[in-house]
Write a protein that holds these residues in place. Sequence first.
Motif, PDB file in Angstrom:
ATOM      1  N   ASP A  10      31.982  47.667  34.610  1.00 46.87           N
ATOM      2  CA  ASP A  10      30.822  48.332  34.005  1.00 46.87           C
ATOM      3  C   ASP A  10      30.508  49.650  34.717  1.00 46.87           C
ATOM      4  OD1 ASP A  10      28.620  48.691  32.315  1.00 46.87           O
ATOM      5  OD2 ASP A  10      27.276  47.597  33.661  1.00 46.87           O
ATOM      6  N   ALA A  11      30.790  49.689  36.035  1.00 51.73           N
ATOM      7  CA  ALA A  11      30.500  50.896  36.820  1.00 51.73           C
ATOM      8  C   ALA A  11      31.290  52.108  36.338  1.00 51.73           C
ATOM      9  CB  ALA A  11      30.803  50.639  38.295  1.00 51.73           C
ATOM     10  N   SER A  12      32.383  51.865  35.601  1.00 54.71           N
ATOM     11  CA  SER A  12      33.193  52.979  35.098  1.00 54.71           C
ATOM     12  C   SER A  12      32.496  53.709  33.954  1.00 54.71           C
ATOM     13  CB  SER A  12      34.549  52.466  34.607  1.00 54.71           C
ATOM     14  OG  SER A  12      34.394  51.750  33.383  1.00 54.71           O
ATOM     15  N   GLY A  13      31.421  53.109  33.399  1.00 56.24           N
ATOM     16  CA  GLY A  13      30.686  53.756  32.314  1.00 56.24           C
ATOM     17  C   GLY A  13      31.267  53.488  30.930  1.00 56.24           C
ATOM     18  N   CYS A  14      32.289  52.618  30.857  1.00 54.55           N
ATOM     19  CA  CYS A  14      32.965  52.417  29.568  1.00 54.55           C
ATOM     20  C   CYS A  14      32.101  51.683  28.541  1.00 54.55           C
ATOM     21  CB  CYS A  14      34.295  51.702  29.767  1.00 54.55           C
ATOM     22  SG  CYS A  14      34.187  50.034  30.433  1.00 54.55           S
ATOM     23  N   PHE A  15      31.026  51.035  28.986  1.00 57.90           N
ATOM     24  CA  PHE A  15      30.185  50.276  28.048  1.00 57.90           C
ATOM     25  C   PHE A  15      28.845  50.941  27.750  1.00 57.90           C
ATOM     26  CE2 PHE A  15      32.621  46.654  30.123  1.00 57.90           C
ATOM     27  CZ  PHE A  15      33.568  46.592  29.101  1.00 57.90           C
ATOM     28  N   GLU A  16      28.776  52.240  27.965  1.00 56.52           N
ATOM     29  CA  GLU A  16      27.539  52.961  27.685  1.00 56.52           C
ATOM     30  C   GLU A  16      27.139  52.748  26.218  1.00 56.52           C
ATOM     31  OE1 GLU A  16      26.111  57.518  28.087  1.00 56.52           O
ATOM     32  OE2 GLU A  16      27.684  56.871  29.482  1.00 56.52           O
ATOM     33  N   GLY A  17      25.860  52.433  26.010  1.00 58.28           N
ATOM     34  CA  GLY A  17      25.397  52.188  24.651  1.00 58.28           C
ATOM     35  C   GLY A  17      25.398  50.722  24.256  1.00 58.28           C
ATOM     36  N   TYR A  18      26.050  49.885  25.073  1.00 56.88           N
ATOM     37  CA  TYR A  18      26.045  48.441  24.822  1.00 56.88           C
ATOM     38  C   TYR A  18      25.036  47.752  25.733  1.00 56.88           C
ATOM     39  CZ  TYR A  18      30.446  48.952  22.265  1.00 56.88           C
ATOM     40  OH  TYR A  18      31.415  49.317  21.358  1.00 56.88           O
ATOM     41  N   ARG A  19      24.613  46.561  25.329  1.00 56.70           N
ATOM     42  CA  ARG A  19      23.840  45.697  26.226  1.00 56.70           C
ATOM     43  C   ARG A  19      24.878  44.982  27.087  1.00 56.70           C
ATOM     44  NH1 ARG A  19      21.994  39.940  24.283  1.00 56.70           N
ATOM     45  NH2 ARG A  19      20.642  39.241  25.956  1.00 56.70           N
ATOM     46  N   VAL A  20      24.771  45.104  28.407  1.00 56.18           N
ATOM     47  CA  VAL A  20      25.773  44.512  29.299  1.00 56.18           C
ATOM     48  C   VAL A  20      25.142  43.422  30.159  1.00 56.18           C
ATOM     49  CG1 VAL A  20      27.460  44.960  31.116  1.00 56.18           C
ATOM     50  CG2 VAL A  20      27.065  46.681  29.359  1.00 56.18           C
ATOM     51  N   LEU A  21      25.766  42.258  30.160  1.00 58.69           N
ATOM     52  CA  LEU A  21      25.393  41.167  31.061  1.00 58.69           C
ATOM     53  C   LEU A  21      26.446  41.110  32.157  1.00 58.69           C
ATOM     54  CD1 LEU A  21      24.671  38.407  28.363  1.00 58.69           C
ATOM     55  CD2 LEU A  21      22.979  39.816  29.554  1.00 58.69           C
ATOM     56  N   HIS A  22      25.995  41.027  33.412  1.00 60.76           N
ATOM     57  CA  HIS A  22      26.958  40.987  34.513  1.00 60.76           C
ATOM     58  C   HIS A  22      27.253  39.548  34.926  1.00 60.76           C
ATOM     59  CE1 HIS A  22      25.659  45.298  35.700  1.00 60.76           C
ATOM     60  NE2 HIS A  22      26.787  45.335  35.018  1.00 60.76           N
ATOM     61  N   VAL A  23      28.526  39.289  35.220  1.00 59.71           N
ATOM     62  CA  VAL A  23      28.849  37.987  35.805  1.00 59.71           C
ATOM     63  C   VAL A  23      28.265  37.968  37.215  1.00 59.71           C
ATOM     64  CG1 VAL A  23      30.980  37.691  34.463  1.00 59.71           C
ATOM     65  CG2 VAL A  23      31.090  38.769  36.712  1.00 59.71           C
ATOM     66  N   ALA A  24      27.991  36.765  37.719  1.00 56.75           N
ATOM     67  CA  ALA A  24      27.405  36.648  39.057  1.00 56.75           C
ATOM     68  C   ALA A  24      28.397  37.121  40.115  1.00 56.75           C
ATOM     69  CB  ALA A  24      27.016  35.192  39.312  1.00 56.75           C
ATOM     70  N   GLU A  25      27.847  37.642  41.214  1.00 57.50           N
ATOM     71  CA  GLU A  25      28.669  38.093  42.339  1.00 57.50           C
ATOM     72  C   GLU A  25      29.569  36.941  42.795  1.00 57.50           C
ATOM     73  OE1 GLU A  25      29.507  41.495  43.768  1.00 57.50           O
ATOM     74  OE2 GLU A  25      27.429  41.420  43.094  1.00 57.50           O
ATOM     75  N   GLY A  26      30.851  37.217  42.975  1.00 60.20           N
ATOM     76  CA  GLY A  26      31.783  36.167  43.412  1.00 60.20           C
ATOM     77  C   GLY A  26      32.310  35.309  42.276  1.00 60.20           C
ATOM     78  N   GLU A  27      31.817  35.551  41.046  1.00 56.67           N
ATOM     79  CA  GLU A  27      32.288  34.786  39.879  1.00 56.67           C
ATOM     80  C   GLU A  27      32.984  35.704  38.874  1.00 56.67           C
ATOM     81  OE1 GLU A  27      29.034  31.109  39.952  1.00 56.67           O
ATOM     82  OE2 GLU A  27      29.155  32.363  38.168  1.00 56.67           O
ATOM     83  N   GLU A  28      33.703  36.709  39.415  1.00 58.05           N
ATOM     84  CA  GLU A  28      34.339  37.710  38.547  1.00 58.05           C
ATOM     85  C   GLU A  28      35.276  37.078  37.514  1.00 58.05           C
ATOM     86  OE1 GLU A  28      32.371  39.828  41.597  1.00 58.05           O
ATOM     87  OE2 GLU A  28      33.785  38.156  41.814  1.00 58.05           O
ATOM     88  N   ALA A  29      35.901  35.966  37.885  1.00 60.35           N
ATOM     89  CA  ALA A  29      36.849  35.328  36.952  1.00 60.35           C
ATOM     90  C   ALA A  29      36.167  34.755  35.711  1.00 60.35           C
ATOM     91  CB  ALA A  29      37.635  34.228  37.672  1.00 60.35           C
ATOM     92  N   ALA A  30      34.839  34.672  35.739  1.00 58.36           N
ATOM     93  CA  ALA A  30      34.102  34.170  34.561  1.00 58.36           C
ATOM     94  C   ALA A  30      34.007  35.223  33.463  1.00 58.36           C
ATOM     95  CB  ALA A  30      32.698  33.731  34.979  1.00 58.36           C
ATOM     96  N   ALA A  31      34.414  36.463  33.758  1.00 58.34           N
ATOM     97  CA  ALA A  31      34.245  37.550  32.779  1.00 58.34           C
ATOM     98  C   ALA A  31      35.136  37.371  31.561  1.00 58.34           C
ATOM     99  CB  ALA A  31      34.534  38.905  33.434  1.00 58.34           C
ATOM    100  N   ASN A  32      36.226  36.640  31.711  1.00 59.22           N
ATOM    101  CA  ASN A  32      37.089  36.417  30.544  1.00 59.22           C
ATOM    102  C   ASN A  32      36.612  35.171  29.812  1.00 59.22           C
ATOM    103  OD1 ASN A  32      39.659  34.983  29.252  1.00 59.22           O
ATOM    104  ND2 ASN A  32      39.911  37.180  29.152  1.00 59.22           N
ATOM    105  N   ALA A  33      35.832  35.406  28.763  1.00 55.53           N
ATOM    106  CA  ALA A  33      35.289  34.326  27.932  1.00 55.53           C
ATOM    107  C   ALA A  33      35.531  34.728  26.480  1.00 55.53           C
ATOM    108  CB  ALA A  33      33.796  34.163  28.204  1.00 55.53           C
ATOM    109  N   ILE A  34      35.193  33.868  25.530  1.00 55.98           N
ATOM    110  CA  ILE A  34      35.240  34.317  24.135  1.00 55.98           C
ATOM    111  C   ILE A  34      34.009  33.846  23.375  1.00 55.98           C
ATOM    112  CG2 ILE A  34      37.727  34.569  23.797  1.00 55.98           C
ATOM    113  CD1 ILE A  34      37.705  31.823  22.371  1.00 55.98           C
ATOM    114  N   ARG A  35      33.535  34.715  22.511  1.00 59.11           N
ATOM    115  CA  ARG A  35      32.521  34.324  21.531  1.00 59.11           C
ATOM    116  C   ARG A  35      33.279  33.924  20.283  1.00 59.11           C
ATOM    117  NH1 ARG A  35      27.247  35.685  19.482  1.00 59.11           N
ATOM    118  NH2 ARG A  35      26.922  34.062  17.903  1.00 59.11           N
ATOM    119  N   PHE A  36      33.082  32.681  19.865  1.00 61.24           N
ATOM    120  CA  PHE A  36      33.782  32.172  18.681  1.00 61.24           C
ATOM    121  C   PHE A  36      32.744  31.479  17.817  1.00 61.24           C
ATOM    122  CE2 PHE A  36      36.508  29.331  16.217  1.00 61.24           C
ATOM    123  CZ  PHE A  36      37.606  30.132  15.934  1.00 61.24           C
ATOM    124  N   ASN A  37      32.326  32.172  16.754  1.00 61.77           N
ATOM    125  CA  ASN A  37      31.260  31.659  15.887  1.00 61.77           C
ATOM    126  C   ASN A  37      30.005  31.390  16.707  1.00 61.77           C
ATOM    127  OD1 ASN A  37      32.961  31.983  13.686  1.00 61.77           O
ATOM    128  ND2 ASN A  37      33.871  29.980  13.934  1.00 61.77           N
TER     129      ASN A  37
END
Length: 260
Positions: A188-215
Amino acid sequence: MKNPSFEFSRAITRRPASTIANGLRAEDIGNPDLDSMLAAHAAYVAALRSTGAEVIELEPLDAFPDAQFVEDTALCLPQGAILMRPGAPSRLGEVAEMAPTLRGCYENVREIKSPGHIEGGDILVTGSEILVGRSDRTDAAGVAELAAIAAEWGHSLREVFTPEGVLHFKTDCSLMDAETILSTKRLDASGCFEGYRVLHVAEGEEAAANAIRFNNLVLMAAGFPRTAEVLSKAGYEIVEIDNTDCAKLDGGMSCLSLRF
């Protein structure tokens, strides 16, 4: 009207092969256990089916130990499917194995041709655009070719950059709804999500960022309680799936299905 970025009626998965221990990995943190992986795969498929979606489950491919990570082989859009060209040479043959299934689902199937490389794990389709992260597996030529096809189909594509040392763009982010993204702070720090609502994964839980919204569901890897709490508090219904074995092969929730 369905939102094509997260509302789906079908998905394609592939059962893990007996050769999974030969799969690619950035670092060796031990071999995956086939029985545990099959159990996790079954839970994943059951979660997708619980939303009312049809799941096409393909047979394992022993010749391609990474073939359960079907997302890298194609991009599925409402207008058609685009066959990718993986940046890992050992995975190129997986695309030809996936092609007949996609041709059975879509009238319009295009393909990325040589010399470019691009993998589905670097592509995030939001409610307004297609974000593609350049990475070790996705190069400028591959992005340019995809952009040309996407433009023909009325999609705007934006190239962004995957952080150093991160395999795929979606290793560090996922779509929660048309305008909400779950991301690591470093991406997110790279600025690539400007204009979106961004939720951050918890510190130390970076691997949780790969999820999917399915219905109506968000499928996420189990074992990340603080990130699960962030998502629950934001109003998402989550299903936690054991990702222990997939993680040994740099895999996560999005890698395991093509959704359309």
